[in-house]
Every structure is written in C-alpha cells, then in structure tokens.
Design a protein around this motif. Structure first.
Motif, PDB file in Angstrom:
ATOM      1  N   VAL A 156     -24.975  30.767 -42.642  1.00 31.51           N
ATOM      2  CA  VAL A 156     -23.562  30.453 -42.526  1.00 31.51           C
ATOM      3  C   VAL A 156     -23.161  29.333 -43.487  1.00 31.51           C
ATOM      4  O   VAL A 156     -21.980  29.156 -43.791  1.00 31.51           O
ATOM      5  CB  VAL A 156     -23.208  30.115 -41.061  1.00 31.51           C
ATOM      6  CG1 VAL A 156     -23.742  28.751 -40.664  1.00 31.51           C
ATOM      7  CG2 VAL A 156     -21.718  30.206 -40.813  1.00 31.51           C
ATOM      8  N   ASP A 184     -20.267  26.741 -39.987  1.00 33.70           N
ATOM      9  CA  ASP A 184     -20.197  27.038 -38.563  1.00 33.70           C
ATOM     10  C   ASP A 184     -19.050  26.272 -37.907  1.00 33.70           C
ATOM     11  O   ASP A 184     -18.422  25.401 -38.510  1.00 33.70           O
ATOM     12  CB  ASP A 184     -21.547  26.784 -37.877  1.00 33.70           C
ATOM     13  CG  ASP A 184     -21.929  25.311 -37.826  1.00 33.70           C
ATOM     14  OD1 ASP A 184     -21.154  24.507 -37.286  1.00 33.70           O
ATOM     15  OD2 ASP A 184     -23.031  24.955 -38.306  1.00 33.70           O
ATOM     16  N   GLU A 206     -17.693  30.633 -39.597  1.00 36.89           N
ATOM     17  CA  GLU A 206     -18.793  31.461 -39.101  1.00 36.89           C
ATOM     18  C   GLU A 206     -19.029  32.739 -39.910  1.00 36.89           C
ATOM     19  O   GLU A 206     -19.558  33.726 -39.397  1.00 36.89           O
ATOM     20  CB  GLU A 206     -18.620  31.794 -37.620  1.00 36.89           C
ATOM     21  CG  GLU A 206     -18.650  30.578 -36.693  1.00 36.89           C
ATOM     22  CD  GLU A 206     -20.034  29.988 -36.458  1.00 36.89           C
ATOM     23  OE1 GLU A 206     -21.010  30.526 -36.999  1.00 36.89           O
ATOM     24  OE2 GLU A 206     -20.123  28.962 -35.731  1.00 36.89           O
ATOM     25  N   ASN A 222     -21.358  34.568 -42.200  1.00 37.82           N
ATOM     26  CA  ASN A 222     -22.780  34.468 -42.546  1.00 37.82           C
ATOM     27  C   ASN A 222     -23.159  35.633 -43.456  1.00 37.82           C
ATOM     28  O   ASN A 222     -23.434  36.741 -42.985  1.00 37.82           O
ATOM     29  CB  ASN A 222     -23.638  34.480 -41.285  1.00 37.82           C
ATOM     30  CG  ASN A 222     -25.083  34.124 -41.573  1.00 37.82           C
ATOM     31  OD1 ASN A 222     -25.624  34.459 -42.624  1.00 37.82           O
ATOM     32  ND2 ASN A 222     -25.730  33.436 -40.643  1.00 37.82           N
ATOM     33  N   GLY A 234     -21.157  30.587 -46.303  1.00 39.77           N
ATOM     34  CA  GLY A 234     -19.836  31.118 -46.013  1.00 39.77           C
ATOM     35  C   GLY A 234     -18.751  30.727 -47.001  1.00 39.77           C
ATOM     36  O   GLY A 234     -17.996  31.595 -47.466  1.00 39.77           O
ATOM     37  N   ASP A 255     -24.498  24.651 -41.591  1.00 37.16           N
ATOM     38  CA  ASP A 255     -25.198  25.581 -40.702  1.00 37.16           C
ATOM     39  C   ASP A 255     -25.931  24.842 -39.589  1.00 37.16           C
ATOM     40  O   ASP A 255     -26.549  25.461 -38.727  1.00 37.16           O
ATOM     41  CB  ASP A 255     -26.168  26.476 -41.476  1.00 37.16           C
ATOM     42  CG  ASP A 255     -27.335  25.717 -42.098  1.00 37.16           C
ATOM     43  OD1 ASP A 255     -27.378  24.473 -41.993  1.00 37.16           O
ATOM     44  OD2 ASP A 255     -28.208  26.365 -42.696  1.00 37.16           O
ATOM     45  N   VAL A 299     -21.707  37.638 -38.788  1.00 39.98           N
ATOM     46  CA  VAL A 299     -21.539  36.421 -37.988  1.00 39.98           C
ATOM     47  C   VAL A 299     -22.830  36.177 -37.218  1.00 39.98           C
ATOM     48  O   VAL A 299     -23.577  37.106 -36.914  1.00 39.98           O
ATOM     49  CB  VAL A 299     -20.342  36.531 -37.014  1.00 39.98           C
ATOM     50  CG1 VAL A 299     -19.035  36.671 -37.779  1.00 39.98           C
ATOM     51  CG2 VAL A 299     -20.516  37.695 -36.045  1.00 39.98           C
TER      52      VAL A 299
END
Length: 299
Positions: A21, A98, A271, A273, A24, A13, A238
């Motif tokens: 993120v 990310d 991305e 989140n 993720g 992140d 996102v």
C-alpha cells in the motif's frame, strides 16, 4: 469548489503492517490523476510525497500499537503539510497509503475548519483503540483518533482540541465492524449507513441523508475514501477486502451527488495496494471517482 488542488502523497504501509500500500501514491499518479483533474479545469500542484521510514522494530514500549512513533511522526508532518496548503487557499487532496494517514489529514484540516463534517467511505469503522483492536494496526483506529480517542501521541497531533464532532461524522458502506467498534459507535452516536441501508434505501437517499448531517452547522466537509468501501470485484487491490460492498456505479453516484452539493473542502483516497491489484484497476477506479467528486461531467 476551489480551483487549486494540492496533491500530497503519503506512501504509508505501517498502519496496515502489510507491504504494497506504500506504492499507492505512485499507482494513483500513474493512473493519471493530475491529467484527469487538469482536464476538468483545475490547477493541480503535486507536492510530492512525505517520507516514511520503516523502523526495524514494529513495537513501541508500553503499547501494543504497531509502529506508533513513526506513524505519529509522519502524521504530524502531514498535518503541517495539509494546513500549509489550506493556508495558501488550496484544496488538499491526500493520496495513500493506508488509512492511518487520515489522522494527519484531518488534524491539518481542523486547523482551518474546526467544525468540519466528515464522510467516511469505508467497509470498516476504523474506530478501534488500543484496548479493542485485535491486531494493533493503527489504520483501524484513525477515525477514533480523529474523534479524540486513542494514544496521546496520536490524539495530540494538531492540538488536543482538534477533534471531529461525532454528530457531524457519517460512515458509509460499513460491513465489517469489530465488537468494540460497535459499542463505541453506539456510545458516540456516529451515524452509520451499512450495506443494508444502501441496499434498502438506495445510494441517492443515503447521500442526501449523509449530507444533511455533515453540513448541519459545519464549516466544510472532508471526504475520507477507503477503496475497500467498494466491492472487491471493482477494487481488488486493497489489503482488507470485504465482499458485498458498494458498486462502482453506486460510488460514482455518491461522488456526483457530493460534487453537486458543492460543500467539499478536503479529501483523501487511501488503501490502494498495487501488489494485490490487477492491471492497476483499483488506482484507476480511485482516479475515476476523483473525477466525479471534482465535477467531471459526461456532457
């Protein structure tokens, strides 16, 4: 397509400088990515996550780039991991995290396929540099770095000559470009299909044109898919949503056309989140799109 898929998670992140993120990869796994791909017929090797540390300071002396040292370290490790899986003959599927992780993914891919073409599926250009970035967030610089432009500690990952060819790189879904990015895109000649082209031409024609570019004289195609390329209605989870994006169905069509072309040699989905999401909707969309790009059929 390769029957062995290696999943590499990168809970990063720092490139976005926004928490959430980093969850993720867990969200994508929870949404059933391994089971989905195995059901299609692939052998899936989940290689776990690369460790990402959070430094106390977000700046590095002499630059405005946030978390530069740790992002560079993680991407060097990711480059080695991707290269290692490709050496085994496996298809690397990187899940983020990310979009700064594309630096390491692509650097690793280029060790084995130095003429890789890239489809960059994103609302943003990610072609800022330290000089043009309004934020200093490296997730907005990853494509520029992969093309060979940016801080030396990032462009040197995988070797100074491990760069993409801008003429074999296509951006799909763009609708939010910074002024410096616009100039840079035009200077390098990267082909961009904005939402205007998608609306006017239709996704089928856009993908046909994109494939002509990324397969012309290349030795493979990499897909770098940012979930904010889709409209926030379909992907609310996102960090940098932009309204007016690609629809869920258009995205499936794009992935299905890419699957039919049978040219994909590596991919990443980034991305997601979960903190900003609704009932893990965005991760479920990511997994559904993975199903389509790996050849899932209704009948």
């Amino acid at each position: 397509m390769n029957s062995n898929i290696s999943i590499i998670g990168v809970p990063m992140d720092l490139g976005a400088d926004r928490r959430g993120v980093d969850m993720g990869p867990s969200a994508i796994r929870y949404a059933g990515v391994v089971e989905r791909l195995e059901k299609i017929g692939y052998t899936v090797h989940d290689e776990g996550d690369i460790v990402v540390r959070r430094p106390k300071q977000n700046t590095t002396a002499g630059t405005n780039l946030k978390y530069l040292d740790e992002i560079a370290r993680v991407n060097r490790e990711l480059c080695d991991a991707v290269s290692g899986e490709m050496k085994k003959g496996h298809f690397p599927l990187v899940i983020g995290g990310d979009h700064s992780i594309a630096i390491g993914t692509i650097a690793g891919v280029l060790q084995h396929r130095p003429k890789t073409g890239v489809i960059w599926y994103d609302a943003h250009g990610d072609m800022n540099t330290a000089e043009t970035s309004p934020s200093g967030n490296i997730h907005g610089m990853s494509l520029a770095v992969s093309l060979g432009y940016g801080h030396e500690s990032l462009t040197s990952i995988g070797g100074a000559d491990a760069n993409l060819d801008p003429e074999k790189t296509v951006l799909i879904g763009a609708r939010a470009l910074d002024p410096g990015e616009k100039e840079f895109i035009q200077k390098l000649g990267v082909k961009v299909f904005t939402m205007h082209e998608i609306d006017r031409m239709g996704m089928a024609r856009v993908m046909e044109e994109a494939l002509k570019i990324v397969t012309n004289g290349t030795d493979g195609v990499h897909l770098s898919l940012d979930l904010d390329g889709l409209d926030p209605h379909d992907c609310p989870g996102v960090g940098t949503p932009v309204i007016g994006g690609i629809s869920y169905r258009e995205s499936h069509l794009a992935m299905e056309i890419l699957a039919e072309a049978n040219v994909l040699t590596s991919a990443e989905f980034v991305e997601v989140n979960p903190i900003l999401d609704q009932m893990n909707q965005t991760a479920r969309v990511a997994v559904a799109l993975m199903g389509s790009v790996f050849g899932e059929k209704l009948l």
